[in-house]
Design a protein around this motif. Structure first.
Motif, PDB file in Angstrom:
ATOM      1  N   ARG A  96     -36.473 -18.653 -64.904  1.00 16.70           N
ATOM      2  CA  ARG A  96     -35.131 -18.395 -64.789  1.00 16.70           C
ATOM      3  C   ARG A  96     -35.101 -17.223 -63.588  1.00 16.70           C
ATOM      4  O   ARG A  96     -33.951 -17.306 -62.862  1.00 16.70           O
ATOM      5  CB  ARG A  96     -34.780 -17.867 -66.216  1.00 16.70           C
ATOM      6  CG  ARG A  96     -33.295 -17.329 -66.284  1.00 16.70           C
ATOM      7  CD  ARG A  96     -33.086 -16.854 -67.526  1.00 16.70           C
ATOM      8  NE  ARG A  96     -33.557 -17.679 -68.943  1.00 16.70           N
ATOM      9  CZ  ARG A  96     -32.726 -18.701 -69.124  1.00 16.70           C
ATOM     10  NH1 ARG A  96     -31.598 -18.967 -68.742  1.00 16.70           N
ATOM     11  NH2 ARG A  96     -33.288 -19.142 -70.445  1.00 16.70           N
ATOM     12  N   GLU A  97     -35.948 -16.325 -63.670  1.00 19.52           N
ATOM     13  CA  GLU A  97     -35.825 -15.146 -62.776  1.00 19.52           C
ATOM     14  C   GLU A  97     -35.861 -15.929 -61.303  1.00 19.52           C
ATOM     15  O   GLU A  97     -35.020 -15.204 -60.416  1.00 19.52           O
ATOM     16  CB  GLU A  97     -36.722 -14.053 -63.060  1.00 19.52           C
ATOM     17  CG  GLU A  97     -36.477 -13.084 -64.125  1.00 19.52           C
ATOM     18  CD  GLU A  97     -37.432 -12.605 -64.559  1.00 19.52           C
ATOM     19  OE1 GLU A  97     -37.149 -11.424 -65.286  1.00 19.52           O
ATOM     20  OE2 GLU A  97     -38.728 -12.713 -64.333  1.00 19.52           O
ATOM     21  N   ASN A  98     -36.699 -16.669 -60.971  1.00 24.09           N
ATOM     22  CA  ASN A  98     -36.951 -17.122 -59.772  1.00 24.09           C
ATOM     23  C   ASN A  98     -35.622 -17.922 -59.129  1.00 24.09           C
ATOM     24  O   ASN A  98     -35.076 -17.752 -58.024  1.00 24.09           O
ATOM     25  CB  ASN A  98     -38.069 -18.218 -59.504  1.00 24.09           C
ATOM     26  CG  ASN A  98     -39.440 -17.670 -59.286  1.00 24.09           C
ATOM     27  OD1 ASN A  98     -39.594 -17.355 -57.912  1.00 24.09           O
ATOM     28  ND2 ASN A  98     -40.150 -17.238 -60.272  1.00 24.09           N
ATOM     29  N   ALA A 103     -29.205 -18.156 -57.054  1.00 21.29           N
ATOM     30  CA  ALA A 103     -27.883 -18.364 -57.372  1.00 21.29           C
ATOM     31  C   ALA A 103     -27.723 -18.102 -58.810  1.00 21.29           C
ATOM     32  O   ALA A 103     -28.450 -18.029 -59.397  1.00 21.29           O
ATOM     33  CB  ALA A 103     -27.513 -19.910 -57.147  1.00 21.29           C
ATOM     34  N   ARG A 104     -26.291 -17.499 -59.143  1.00 23.62           N
ATOM     35  CA  ARG A 104     -26.171 -17.013 -60.608  1.00 23.62           C
ATOM     36  C   ARG A 104     -26.280 -18.196 -61.418  1.00 23.62           C
ATOM     37  O   ARG A 104     -26.669 -17.948 -62.633  1.00 23.62           O
ATOM     38  CB  ARG A 104     -24.839 -16.319 -60.421  1.00 23.62           C
ATOM     39  CG  ARG A 104     -24.677 -14.978 -59.708  1.00 23.62           C
ATOM     40  CD  ARG A 104     -23.377 -14.525 -59.708  1.00 23.62           C
ATOM     41  NE  ARG A 104     -23.155 -13.212 -58.855  1.00 23.62           N
ATOM     42  CZ  ARG A 104     -22.076 -12.319 -59.080  1.00 23.62           C
ATOM     43  NH1 ARG A 104     -20.973 -13.114 -59.644  1.00 23.62           N
ATOM     44  NH2 ARG A 104     -22.149 -11.412 -58.414  1.00 23.62           N
ATOM     45  N   LEU A 142     -30.259 -24.596 -54.489  1.00 21.68           N
ATOM     46  CA  LEU A 142     -29.398 -23.505 -54.950  1.00 21.68           C
ATOM     47  C   LEU A 142     -29.013 -22.620 -53.790  1.00 21.68           C
ATOM     48  O   LEU A 142     -27.785 -22.054 -53.835  1.00 21.68           O
ATOM     49  CB  LEU A 142     -29.978 -22.792 -56.031  1.00 21.68           C
ATOM     50  CG  LEU A 142     -30.160 -23.311 -57.487  1.00 21.68           C
ATOM     51  CD1 LEU A 142     -30.897 -22.419 -58.147  1.00 21.68           C
ATOM     52  CD2 LEU A 142     -28.981 -23.730 -57.943  1.00 21.68           C
ATOM     53  N   ALA A 143     -29.667 -22.515 -52.709  1.00 23.79           N
ATOM     54  CA  ALA A 143     -29.280 -21.656 -51.634  1.00 23.79           C
ATOM     55  C   ALA A 143     -28.110 -22.052 -50.691  1.00 23.79           C
ATOM     56  O   ALA A 143     -27.689 -21.467 -50.033  1.00 23.79           O
ATOM     57  CB  ALA A 143     -30.760 -21.328 -50.779  1.00 23.79           C
ATOM     58  N   ARG A 144     -27.871 -23.356 -50.945  1.00 20.82           N
ATOM     59  CA  ARG A 144     -26.934 -24.022 -49.965  1.00 20.82           C
ATOM     60  C   ARG A 144     -26.991 -23.745 -48.692  1.00 20.82           C
ATOM     61  O   ARG A 144     -25.990 -23.359 -47.882  1.00 20.82           O
ATOM     62  CB  ARG A 144     -25.593 -23.754 -50.392  1.00 20.82           C
ATOM     63  CG  ARG A 144     -25.239 -24.098 -52.024  1.00 20.82           C
ATOM     64  CD  ARG A 144     -23.873 -23.696 -52.254  1.00 20.82           C
ATOM     65  NE  ARG A 144     -23.285 -24.064 -53.890  1.00 20.82           N
ATOM     66  CZ  ARG A 144     -23.054 -25.370 -54.078  1.00 20.82           C
ATOM     67  NH1 ARG A 144     -22.957 -26.368 -53.153  1.00 20.82           N
ATOM     68  NH2 ARG A 144     -22.712 -25.724 -55.586  1.00 20.82           N
ATOM     69  N   ALA A 145     -28.356 -23.864 -48.223  1.00 15.70           N
ATOM     70  CA  ALA A 145     -28.400 -23.552 -46.768  1.00 15.70           C
ATOM     71  C   ALA A 145     -28.085 -24.565 -45.762  1.00 15.70           C
ATOM     72  O   ALA A 145     -27.854 -25.745 -45.952  1.00 15.70           O
ATOM     73  CB  ALA A 145     -30.293 -23.065 -46.604  1.00 15.70           C
ATOM     74  N   ARG A 146     -28.029 -23.956 -44.682  1.00 13.82           N
ATOM     75  CA  ARG A 146     -27.589 -24.981 -43.527  1.00 13.82           C
ATOM     76  C   ARG A 146     -28.637 -25.598 -42.783  1.00 13.82           C
ATOM     77  O   ARG A 146     -28.551 -26.847 -42.385  1.00 13.82           O
ATOM     78  CB  ARG A 146     -26.602 -24.138 -42.360  1.00 13.82           C
ATOM     79  CG  ARG A 146     -25.563 -23.213 -42.792  1.00 13.82           C
ATOM     80  CD  ARG A 146     -24.918 -22.509 -41.551  1.00 13.82           C
ATOM     81  NE  ARG A 146     -25.012 -23.155 -40.391  1.00 13.82           N
ATOM     82  CZ  ARG A 146     -24.897 -22.507 -39.299  1.00 13.82           C
ATOM     83  NH1 ARG A 146     -25.339 -21.020 -39.156  1.00 13.82           N
ATOM     84  NH2 ARG A 146     -24.756 -22.975 -38.173  1.00 13.82           N
ATOM     85  N   VAL A 147     -29.789 -24.860 -42.833  1.00 15.72           N
ATOM     86  CA  VAL A 147     -31.027 -25.667 -42.308  1.00 15.72           C
ATOM     87  C   VAL A 147     -32.229 -25.498 -43.663  1.00 15.72           C
ATOM     88  O   VAL A 147     -32.348 -24.243 -43.779  1.00 15.72           O
ATOM     89  CB  VAL A 147     -31.533 -25.149 -41.155  1.00 15.72           C
ATOM     90  CG1 VAL A 147     -32.725 -25.572 -40.727  1.00 15.72           C
ATOM     91  CG2 VAL A 147     -30.469 -25.337 -40.074  1.00 15.72           C
ATOM     92  N   VAL A 148     -32.598 -26.572 -44.014  1.00 16.60           N
ATOM     93  CA  VAL A 148     -33.741 -26.564 -44.836  1.00 16.60           C
ATOM     94  C   VAL A 148     -35.190 -26.827 -44.466  1.00 16.60           C
ATOM     95  O   VAL A 148     -35.244 -28.273 -43.979  1.00 16.60           O
ATOM     96  CB  VAL A 148     -33.448 -27.346 -46.222  1.00 16.60           C
ATOM     97  CG1 VAL A 148     -34.535 -27.289 -47.382  1.00 16.60           C
ATOM     98  CG2 VAL A 148     -32.034 -26.759 -46.872  1.00 16.60           C
ATOM     99  N   LEU A 149     -36.041 -26.224 -44.359  1.00 18.50           N
ATOM    100  CA  LEU A 149     -37.248 -26.467 -43.829  1.00 18.50           C
ATOM    101  C   LEU A 149     -38.355 -26.584 -45.068  1.00 18.50           C
ATOM    102  O   LEU A 149     -38.647 -25.453 -45.780  1.00 18.50           O
ATOM    103  CB  LEU A 149     -37.744 -25.404 -42.831  1.00 18.50           C
ATOM    104  CG  LEU A 149     -36.837 -25.224 -41.725  1.00 18.50           C
ATOM    105  CD1 LEU A 149     -37.406 -24.197 -40.824  1.00 18.50           C
ATOM    106  CD2 LEU A 149     -36.522 -26.312 -40.775  1.00 18.50           C
ATOM    107  N   VAL A 150     -39.089 -27.525 -45.179  1.00 19.44           N
ATOM    108  CA  VAL A 150     -39.904 -27.892 -46.460  1.00 19.44           C
ATOM    109  C   VAL A 150     -41.290 -28.253 -45.985  1.00 19.44           C
ATOM    110  O   VAL A 150     -41.132 -29.537 -45.416  1.00 19.44           O
ATOM    111  CB  VAL A 150     -39.275 -28.526 -47.546  1.00 19.44           C
ATOM    112  CG1 VAL A 150     -40.269 -28.434 -48.703  1.00 19.44           C
ATOM    113  CG2 VAL A 150     -37.842 -28.308 -47.752  1.00 19.44           C
TER     114      VAL A 150
END
Length: 218
Positions: A96-98, A103-104, A142-150
């Protein structure tokens, strides 16, 4: 407009050069796959895009702007999210904390991965490898990032959860770049662009459907 790109990028780790003039373009929205065995340079490409390793030559261009000298924390502020292969979650914090750090409202992450619901009060460091990957990817969602690198998003996951993970990544309205050793079955029929790396150089680039990609040989 190009979302993010490397231009003639070289990266050195001490006396060893890990990338030998790599150029690639990852469009937005869309999913780009970096293929290669360990030591091929795929993880270094992600780290170079994120700014966590410096280039010895070449440049990183994001939406037409040279960000080579922009530090990693500033790239993150501008909407870039890196999910590394290891240490992608805060092990001493609960699930939950992570999620709260990203995001809220964790509801979208829990909808994506309902398997996390009974684990909300567990410390992330006690989760299995696949569960930690679910948590790491859900934080990126959740971060709604513009660029996601995984880096290896589905590592340790069951085939069903892995396929779900790639469905989520493909559906993002973002530039998504993933690194894998082999092309995941869930992507073989999808219009994704592939770069295959071998020993720090690009040896193939094109649509995943252009040819039957074999496992990288070195």
């Amino acid at each position: 407009m190009t979302a993010i790109a490397l231009r003639h990028a070289r990266v050195r780790y001490g006396p060893l050069e890990a990338l030998h003039g790599v150029s690639l373009v990852a469009p937005s929205p869309g999913l780009t796959v970096l293929l290669g065995r360990n030591g091929s340079g795929r993880t270094t490409v992600l780290r170079a895009l994120a700014g966590s390793v410096p280039l010895s030559k070449g440049s990183v261009v994001w939406d037409g702007i040279n960000v080579t000298r922009v530090p990693a924390f500033e790239r993150a502020r501008r909407g870039l999210c890196l999910v590394p292969e290891r240490q992608a979650v805060f092990g001493s914090l609960t699930v939950r904390e992570n999620l709260a750090l990203a995001a809220r409202d964790p509801a979208p992450a829990l909808d994506a991965y309902p398997q996390l619901v009974p684990l909300l009060e567990r410390r992330a460091g006690t989760l299995s490898g696949g569960e930690q990957r679910m948590l790491a990817v859900s934080r990126a969602l959740l971060a709604r990032a513009r660029v996601v690198l995984v880096d290896e998003p589905a590592q340790g996951m069951s085939p069903t959860v892995a396929a779900r993970t790639y469905e989520l990544l493909v559906a993002l309205d973002a530039c998504v770049v993933v690194a894998e050793q082999r092309l995941p079955p869930a992507l073989r029929a999808r219009p994704v662009f592939v770069y295959e790396l071998r020993r720090g150089a690009v040896v193939f680039s094109g649509e995943a459907t252009e040819r039957s990609l074999r496992a990288p040989r070195g």
